[in-house]
Design a protein around this motif. Sequence first.
Motif, PDB file in Angstrom:
ATOM      1  N   GLN A 340       0.850  -1.180   0.000  1.00  0.00           N
ATOM      2  CA  GLN A 340       0.000   0.000   0.000  1.00  0.00           C
ATOM      3  C   GLN A 340       0.886   1.231   0.000  1.00  0.00           C
ATOM      4  O   GLN A 340       1.838   1.329   0.786  1.00  0.00           O
ATOM      5  N   ALA A 341       0.575   2.172  -0.885  1.00  0.00           N
ATOM      6  CA  ALA A 341       1.412   3.359  -1.023  1.00  0.00           C
ATOM      7  C   ALA A 341       0.551   4.602  -1.150  1.00  0.00           C
ATOM      8  O   ALA A 341      -0.522   4.567  -1.764  1.00  0.00           O
ATOM      9  N   VAL A 342       1.020   5.712  -0.564  1.00  0.00           N
ATOM     10  CA  VAL A 342       0.393   7.015  -0.756  1.00  0.00           C
ATOM     11  C   VAL A 342       1.451   7.977  -1.263  1.00  0.00           C
ATOM     12  O   VAL A 342       2.620   7.910  -0.877  1.00  0.00           O
ATOM     13  N   ASP A 343       1.015   8.857  -2.153  1.00  0.00           N
ATOM     14  CA  ASP A 343       1.899   9.803  -2.819  1.00  0.00           C
ATOM     15  C   ASP A 343       1.391  11.204  -2.519  1.00  0.00           C
ATOM     16  O   ASP A 343       0.276  11.567  -2.914  1.00  0.00           O
ATOM     17  N   ASP A 344       2.195  12.013  -1.806  1.00  0.00           N
ATOM     18  CA  ASP A 344       1.769  13.374  -1.479  1.00  0.00           C
ATOM     19  C   ASP A 344       2.258  14.396  -2.499  1.00  0.00           C
ATOM     20  O   ASP A 344       2.185  15.608  -2.270  1.00  0.00           O
ATOM     21  N   GLY A 345       2.732  13.898  -3.638  1.00  0.00           N
ATOM     22  CA  GLY A 345       3.250  14.780  -4.672  1.00  0.00           C
ATOM     23  C   GLY A 345       4.744  14.956  -4.598  1.00  0.00           C
ATOM     24  O   GLY A 345       5.377  15.372  -5.572  1.00  0.00           O
ATOM     25  N   THR A 346       5.319  14.629  -3.455  1.00  0.00           N
ATOM     26  CA  THR A 346       6.769  14.720  -3.276  1.00  0.00           C
ATOM     27  C   THR A 346       7.360  13.374  -2.916  1.00  0.00           C
ATOM     28  O   THR A 346       8.300  12.889  -3.558  1.00  0.00           O
ATOM     29  N   THR A 347       6.785  12.748  -1.906  1.00  0.00           N
ATOM     30  CA  THR A 347       7.307  11.488  -1.393  1.00  0.00           C
ATOM     31  C   THR A 347       6.257  10.393  -1.508  1.00  0.00           C
ATOM     32  O   THR A 347       5.063  10.634  -1.256  1.00  0.00           O
ATOM     33  N   VAL A 348       6.699   9.203  -1.878  1.00  0.00           N
ATOM     34  CA  VAL A 348       5.831   8.026  -1.850  1.00  0.00           C
ATOM     35  C   VAL A 348       6.145   7.257  -0.575  1.00  0.00           C
ATOM     36  O   VAL A 348       7.296   6.847  -0.348  1.00  0.00           O
ATOM     37  N   THR A 349       5.150   7.094   0.267  1.00  0.00           N
ATOM     38  CA  THR A 349       5.290   6.343   1.515  1.00  0.00           C
ATOM     39  C   THR A 349       4.584   5.007   1.344  1.00  0.00           C
ATOM     40  O   THR A 349       3.452   4.965   0.861  1.00  0.00           O
ATOM     41  N   ALA A 350       5.244   3.931   1.740  1.00  0.00           N
ATOM     42  CA  ALA A 350       4.673   2.599   1.518  1.00  0.00           C
ATOM     43  C   ALA A 350       4.690   1.781   2.789  1.00  0.00           C
ATOM     44  O   ALA A 350       5.562   1.934   3.654  1.00  0.00           O
ATOM     45  N   ARG A 351       3.718   0.907   2.889  1.00  0.00           N
ATOM     46  CA  ARG A 351       3.666  -0.119   3.939  1.00  0.00           C
ATOM     47  C   ARG A 351       3.452  -1.451   3.238  1.00  0.00           C
ATOM     48  O   ARG A 351       2.489  -1.605   2.489  1.00  0.00           O
ATOM     49  N   LEU A 352       4.342  -2.366   3.470  1.00  0.00           N
ATOM     50  CA  LEU A 352       4.209  -3.703   2.906  1.00  0.00           C
ATOM     51  C   LEU A 352       3.630  -4.608   3.990  1.00  0.00           C
ATOM     52  O   LEU A 352       4.332  -5.048   4.900  1.00  0.00           O
TER      53      LEU A 352
END
Length: 486
Positions: A340-352
């Motif tokens: 699962q990933a979220v993109d704030d326009g600068t950084t992609v943060t992921a949780r596997l």
Amino acid sequence: MIQASAVQHGMRLAASGAAPTAYHMPLVVTFAHEPDAGLLAKSCAAVVERHALLAVSVVERDGVTHLARSTVPVLRVAGPDESVEEEATRPFDLGAGPLVRFALFGRTLVVTAHHLVFDGLSKEVLLRDLAAFYAGEIPAPLPRTAEDELAAEAARLAGGRGAAEEYWSGRWAEPLPVVVGEHVLTGRDHGAGQVHAFEPPVPDLPGLTRFETLLAAVHALLGGYGNPRVTTGVDVSTREPGAFDTVGPFATEFPVDTRPDADSPFAEFAAGVRATLRAMYPHRSVPLARAVRRLRPHAAIAPVSVSYRRVGAAPRFDGAPAAVDWLAFAGSVRGDLQLQAVDDGTTVTARLRHSAAAAPVAARFAGDLCAVLTRVAADPRTLLRDLGPAAAPGTSAPPAAVEAGAAAPAPARGGELVEPVLAIWCDVLGDPAIGPDDDLFDLGGDSLTATQIIARMRKTLGVDVDIDTFFDHPTVNGVVDAVSAS
């Protein structure tokens, strides 16, 4: 009481197993300042009044899922011995509702919603409206009610089912087991899990969105592990114009199938993934289970799945932005690896999120994925074979999928049960000419039809059958024989 959507029905069916928190969607918001608890409570109530789907319960009538009005959830101030983790994993009573709850832990608000009434974008919608009510603002009226949205979704399903069946008829195949190093992943149900957090360096490549680049990198990596055919589940939004400001479960999961060629440049391979996605999107209003009649109800379409979402700026409370954990974990996983990933326009943060079976390879998978993304950022024309890693020495190709429809020894006939069960099939399917050896799925049945038959058999005959029986024995004689044998 209103009939639930096809997505909600399938989700309720899949959620009936042993890991109820697999469908929890917690949202953790930490305010910069101590909030006014009374004002926050009123704001939560206003959000629920605006989005009535949050105050429902789920009931079954003759195998069909319905939504009924429930009590309105209220903000609860947590005690000193309670934890955020406990709040996020506390089970819901689907039959009683409501399917959302609010709990305040000092400066941290925990909103836990069930996926039956919530999706990823709903988190942003709810939080934006909550901030507006807290600031004394009144959001513009919604263009349509929840009932309107469900009716529109049912109409799109009815209108698009034929085209979706035709589209998937030449594309769907049961996913193969997934090799990652020395381990083979097969899980497609839900269970207890753990989470590995990381930040994949997803580049901006010409002609691709970040999501398309990330998904292509996942497929390239799995190909590098020695999987000749790669199938991943992908979360797809079913929202149409007019529903983007509405809380609801406007999402489904579709399979993306590729055959990574080691001699293909990544850019070319990723363009193919993009084309696959674009061809699939017009059919997103029809859940896969309604387009592929013999699809068993699993919690995940494939052992590996990917979810990706763009998020806007964090809302402000009392003049300061809140810190939001969009990917808070409720302790369960669907499938073996759920990225699962979220993109704030600068950084992609992921949780596997990963199952116990995938625990030995989760960190390796995340590290290898970051390495692949770093290489394609440097040169998108890099051949897949040069992205690495190579399949581990001694690792064989994934075993072939078990051939569907393998014949099992036929048990003795069920005698007097055949006639009343046949009558139920004829009534549910609306066809008085059905024979005891006619195949349910050849007659146009699907998982919804099967659950309706199951409910009728339970109610009128006192016979309980699980849905897998219908996939293993999809005729009246087959079902009756299975009941008699058990």
